[in-house]
Design a protein around this motif. Structure first.
Motif, PDB file in Angstrom:
ATOM      1  N   PHE A 115      -4.422  -2.842  -3.447  1.00 38.16           N
ATOM      2  CA  PHE A 115      -5.316  -1.723  -3.164  1.00 38.16           C
ATOM      3  C   PHE A 115      -5.203  -1.351  -1.694  1.00 38.16           C
ATOM      4  CE2 PHE A 115      -7.343  -3.848  -6.784  1.00 38.16           C
ATOM      5  CZ  PHE A 115      -7.461  -2.794  -7.669  1.00 38.16           C
ATOM      6  N   CYS A 116      -5.198  -0.060  -1.415  1.00 36.90           N
ATOM      7  CA  CYS A 116      -5.036   0.363  -0.018  1.00 36.90           C
ATOM      8  C   CYS A 116      -5.620   1.747   0.211  1.00 36.90           C
ATOM      9  CB  CYS A 116      -3.572   0.343   0.374  1.00 36.90           C
ATOM     10  SG  CYS A 116      -2.544   1.507  -0.553  1.00 36.90           S
ATOM     11  N   TRP A 117      -5.710   2.065   1.492  1.00 36.58           N
ATOM     12  CA  TRP A 117      -6.082   3.402   1.938  1.00 36.58           C
ATOM     13  C   TRP A 117      -4.919   3.964   2.744  1.00 36.58           C
ATOM     14  CZ3 TRP A 117     -11.510   1.844   4.148  1.00 36.58           C
ATOM     15  CH2 TRP A 117     -12.415   1.708   3.100  1.00 36.58           C
ATOM     16  N   GLU A 133     -17.788   2.492   4.839  1.00 39.07           N
ATOM     17  CA  GLU A 133     -17.512   2.275   3.420  1.00 39.07           C
ATOM     18  C   GLU A 133     -17.494   0.777   3.166  1.00 39.07           C
ATOM     19  OE1 GLU A 133     -16.491   3.485  -0.515  1.00 39.07           O
ATOM     20  OE2 GLU A 133     -17.062   4.712   1.180  1.00 39.07           O
ATOM     21  N   THR A 134     -18.031   0.364   2.040  1.00 43.35           N
ATOM     22  CA  THR A 134     -17.929  -1.037   1.642  1.00 43.35           C
ATOM     23  C   THR A 134     -17.046  -1.112   0.402  1.00 43.35           C
ATOM     24  OG1 THR A 134     -19.918  -0.912   0.266  1.00 43.35           O
ATOM     25  CG2 THR A 134     -20.208  -1.618   2.560  1.00 43.35           C
ATOM     26  N   PHE A 135     -16.392  -2.255   0.229  1.00 43.97           N
ATOM     27  CA  PHE A 135     -15.486  -2.418  -0.898  1.00 43.97           C
ATOM     28  C   PHE A 135     -15.227  -3.904  -1.094  1.00 43.97           C
ATOM     29  CE2 PHE A 135     -13.268  -1.626   3.031  1.00 43.97           C
ATOM     30  CZ  PHE A 135     -12.362  -2.673   3.111  1.00 43.97           C
ATOM     31  N   PRO A 136     -14.872  -4.309  -2.312  1.00 44.86           N
ATOM     32  CA  PRO A 136     -14.520  -5.714  -2.541  1.00 44.86           C
ATOM     33  C   PRO A 136     -13.153  -6.018  -1.934  1.00 44.86           C
ATOM     34  CG  PRO A 136     -14.265  -4.448  -4.557  1.00 44.86           C
ATOM     35  CD  PRO A 136     -14.846  -3.511  -3.530  1.00 44.86           C
ATOM     36  N   MET A 137     -13.024  -7.209  -1.387  1.00 42.69           N
ATOM     37  CA  MET A 137     -11.783  -7.602  -0.720  1.00 42.69           C
ATOM     38  C   MET A 137     -11.421  -9.013  -1.195  1.00 42.69           C
ATOM     39  SD  MET A 137     -11.288  -8.033   3.396  1.00 42.69           S
ATOM     40  CE  MET A 137     -11.547  -6.309   3.723  1.00 42.69           C
ATOM     41  N   ASP A 138     -10.251  -9.175  -1.752  1.00 45.35           N
ATOM     42  CA  ASP A 138      -9.794 -10.487  -2.203  1.00 45.35           C
ATOM     43  C   ASP A 138      -9.368 -11.312  -0.992  1.00 45.35           C
ATOM     44  OD1 ASP A 138      -7.928 -12.590  -3.199  1.00 45.35           O
ATOM     45  OD2 ASP A 138      -8.343 -11.616  -5.118  1.00 45.35           O
ATOM     46  N   VAL A 184      -1.061   0.506  -5.122  1.00 41.88           N
ATOM     47  CA  VAL A 184       0.396   0.380  -5.099  1.00 41.88           C
ATOM     48  C   VAL A 184       0.772  -0.565  -6.244  1.00 41.88           C
ATOM     49  CG1 VAL A 184       2.403  -0.410  -3.789  1.00 41.88           C
ATOM     50  CG2 VAL A 184       0.511   0.751  -2.608  1.00 41.88           C
ATOM     51  N   PHE A 185       1.487  -0.055  -7.232  1.00 46.49           N
ATOM     52  CA  PHE A 185       1.934  -0.873  -8.355  1.00 46.49           C
ATOM     53  C   PHE A 185       3.248  -1.533  -7.956  1.00 46.49           C
ATOM     54  CE2 PHE A 185      -0.969   2.169 -10.224  1.00 46.49           C
ATOM     55  CZ  PHE A 185      -1.777   1.328 -10.984  1.00 46.49           C
ATOM     56  N   LEU A 186       3.199  -2.817  -7.738  1.00 48.84           N
ATOM     57  CA  LEU A 186       4.334  -3.542  -7.170  1.00 48.84           C
ATOM     58  C   LEU A 186       5.567  -3.509  -8.067  1.00 48.84           C
ATOM     59  CD1 LEU A 186       2.380  -6.552  -5.633  1.00 48.84           C
ATOM     60  CD2 LEU A 186       3.064  -4.405  -4.544  1.00 48.84           C
ATOM     61  N   GLY A 187       5.378  -3.506  -9.355  1.00 46.08           N
ATOM     62  CA  GLY A 187       6.498  -3.461 -10.288  1.00 46.08           C
ATOM     63  C   GLY A 187       7.245  -2.138 -10.291  1.00 46.08           C
ATOM     64  N   GLU A 188       6.652  -1.105  -9.712  1.00 45.90           N
ATOM     65  CA  GLU A 188       7.287   0.215  -9.680  1.00 45.90           C
ATOM     66  C   GLU A 188       8.021   0.494  -8.381  1.00 45.90           C
ATOM     67  OE1 GLU A 188       4.289   3.112 -10.585  1.00 45.90           O
ATOM     68  OE2 GLU A 188       3.821   2.197 -12.525  1.00 45.90           O
ATOM     69  N   LEU A 189       7.986  -0.445  -7.441  1.00 54.18           N
ATOM     70  CA  LEU A 189       8.616  -0.233  -6.140  1.00 54.18           C
ATOM     71  C   LEU A 189      10.118  -0.494  -6.200  1.00 54.18           C
ATOM     72  CD1 LEU A 189       6.012  -1.961  -3.787  1.00 54.18           C
ATOM     73  CD2 LEU A 189       6.263   0.490  -4.272  1.00 54.18           C
ATOM     74  N   ALA A 190      10.876   0.319  -5.481  1.00 50.66           N
ATOM     75  CA  ALA A 190      12.323   0.112  -5.396  1.00 50.66           C
ATOM     76  C   ALA A 190      12.648  -1.098  -4.523  1.00 50.66           C
ATOM     77  CB  ALA A 190      13.003   1.361  -4.835  1.00 50.66           C
ATOM     78  N   ASP A 191      11.835  -1.329  -3.488  1.00 48.29           N
ATOM     79  CA  ASP A 191      12.018  -2.460  -2.574  1.00 48.29           C
ATOM     80  C   ASP A 191      10.778  -3.342  -2.616  1.00 48.29           C
ATOM     81  OD1 ASP A 191      14.551  -1.541  -1.527  1.00 48.29           O
ATOM     82  OD2 ASP A 191      13.420  -0.026  -0.404  1.00 48.29           O
ATOM     83  N   THR A 205      -6.657  -2.813   1.582  1.00 50.57           N
ATOM     84  CA  THR A 205      -8.068  -3.124   1.360  1.00 50.57           C
ATOM     85  C   THR A 205      -8.282  -4.337   0.469  1.00 50.57           C
ATOM     86  OG1 THR A 205      -8.171  -1.515  -0.444  1.00 50.57           O
ATOM     87  CG2 THR A 205      -8.825  -0.759   1.756  1.00 50.57           C
ATOM     88  N   SER A 206      -7.278  -4.713  -0.311  1.00 52.68           N
ATOM     89  CA  SER A 206      -7.361  -5.926  -1.113  1.00 52.68           C
ATOM     90  C   SER A 206      -5.957  -6.303  -1.574  1.00 52.68           C
ATOM     91  CB  SER A 206      -8.273  -5.738  -2.322  1.00 52.68           C
ATOM     92  OG  SER A 206      -8.516  -6.977  -2.960  1.00 52.68           O
ATOM     93  N   ILE A 207      -5.591  -7.561  -1.292  1.00 49.51           N
ATOM     94  CA  ILE A 207      -4.248  -8.016  -1.633  1.00 49.51           C
ATOM     95  C   ILE A 207      -4.304  -9.454  -2.130  1.00 49.51           C
ATOM     96  CG2 ILE A 207      -3.769  -8.719   0.749  1.00 49.51           C
ATOM     97  CD1 ILE A 207      -0.826  -7.929   0.279  1.00 49.51           C
ATOM     98  N   THR A 208      -3.539  -9.717  -3.168  1.00 51.07           N
ATOM     99  CA  THR A 208      -3.272 -11.086  -3.605  1.00 51.07           C
ATOM    100  C   THR A 208      -1.787 -11.327  -3.351  1.00 51.07           C
ATOM    101  OG1 THR A 208      -2.928 -10.341  -5.878  1.00 51.07           O
ATOM    102  CG2 THR A 208      -5.141 -11.119  -5.313  1.00 51.07           C
ATOM    103  N   ASP A 209      -1.304 -12.505  -3.622  1.00 52.89           N
ATOM    104  CA  ASP A 209       0.084 -12.844  -3.320  1.00 52.89           C
ATOM    105  C   ASP A 209       1.039 -11.845  -3.985  1.00 52.89           C
ATOM    106  OD1 ASP A 209       2.583 -13.941  -2.920  1.00 52.89           O
ATOM    107  OD2 ASP A 209       2.005 -15.957  -3.548  1.00 52.89           O
ATOM    108  N   PRO A 210       1.761 -11.052  -3.193  1.00 52.45           N
ATOM    109  CA  PRO A 210       2.664 -10.049  -3.771  1.00 52.45           C
ATOM    110  C   PRO A 210       3.753 -10.643  -4.667  1.00 52.45           C
ATOM    111  CG  PRO A 210       2.345  -9.639  -1.440  1.00 52.45           C
ATOM    112  CD  PRO A 210       1.725 -10.977  -1.734  1.00 52.45           C
ATOM    113  N   ALA A 211       4.055 -11.917  -4.507  1.00 52.43           N
ATOM    114  CA  ALA A 211       5.081 -12.555  -5.344  1.00 52.43           C
ATOM    115  C   ALA A 211       4.614 -12.680  -6.794  1.00 52.43           C
ATOM    116  CB  ALA A 211       5.433 -13.932  -4.788  1.00 52.43           C
TER     117      ALA A 211
END
Length: 123
Positions: free
Chosen positions: A56-58, A6-11, A74-81, A44-50
């Motif tokens: 994006f993930c599998w 599989e190919t995909f864009p990766m930051d 994964v919507f970071l604003g919806e996480l409990a931790d 599969t693609s991540i920018t600074d979580p801060a």
């Protein structure tokens, strides 16, 4: 894995290629080390979580000798931790096969033997 690719864009602004590789090896080793049921996750693609809104993930779900792979955001604003990039599986939902609207969730199936073969080829 196997004949599938599989190919995909990766930051590359937060993690470089080596960071993604190391994260994938950690995640796949977690799947391999689990007995019958373990969850993991390939980022599969991540920018600074801060400052980011999502990752994006599998997610990987091992069930016996089968490993199921889904595509997720994964919507970071919806996480409990706080999101932990080195342990992204902590932020992944349990495996579901139907979404909240009753639609089947797309997933791929591979085997633990294919995961092990990939790990052997990519130490």
């Amino acid at each position: 894995m196997g004949d599938f690719s599989e190919t995909f864009p990766m930051d590359l602004s937060y993690w470089g290629v080596d960071d993604y590789r190391a994260g994938w090896v950690r995640a796949l080793r977690r799947v391999d080390a689990g007995r019958d049921e373990v969850d993991s996750c390939l980022v599969t693609s991540i920018t600074d979580p801060a400052t980011a809104n999502f990752v994006f993930c599998w997610p990987l779900y091992r069930r016996g000798t089968d490993v199921y792979v889904q595509n997720a955001v994964v919507f970071l604003g919806e996480l409990a931790d706080a999101f932990r990039p080195t342990e992204p599986w902590l932020s992944v939902e349990p495996r579901g096969t139907v979404d909240e609207d009753g639609n089947e969730i797309s997933e791929w199936r591979t085997t633990i033997d294919e995961v092990r073969a990939f790990l052997s080829a990519h130490p």
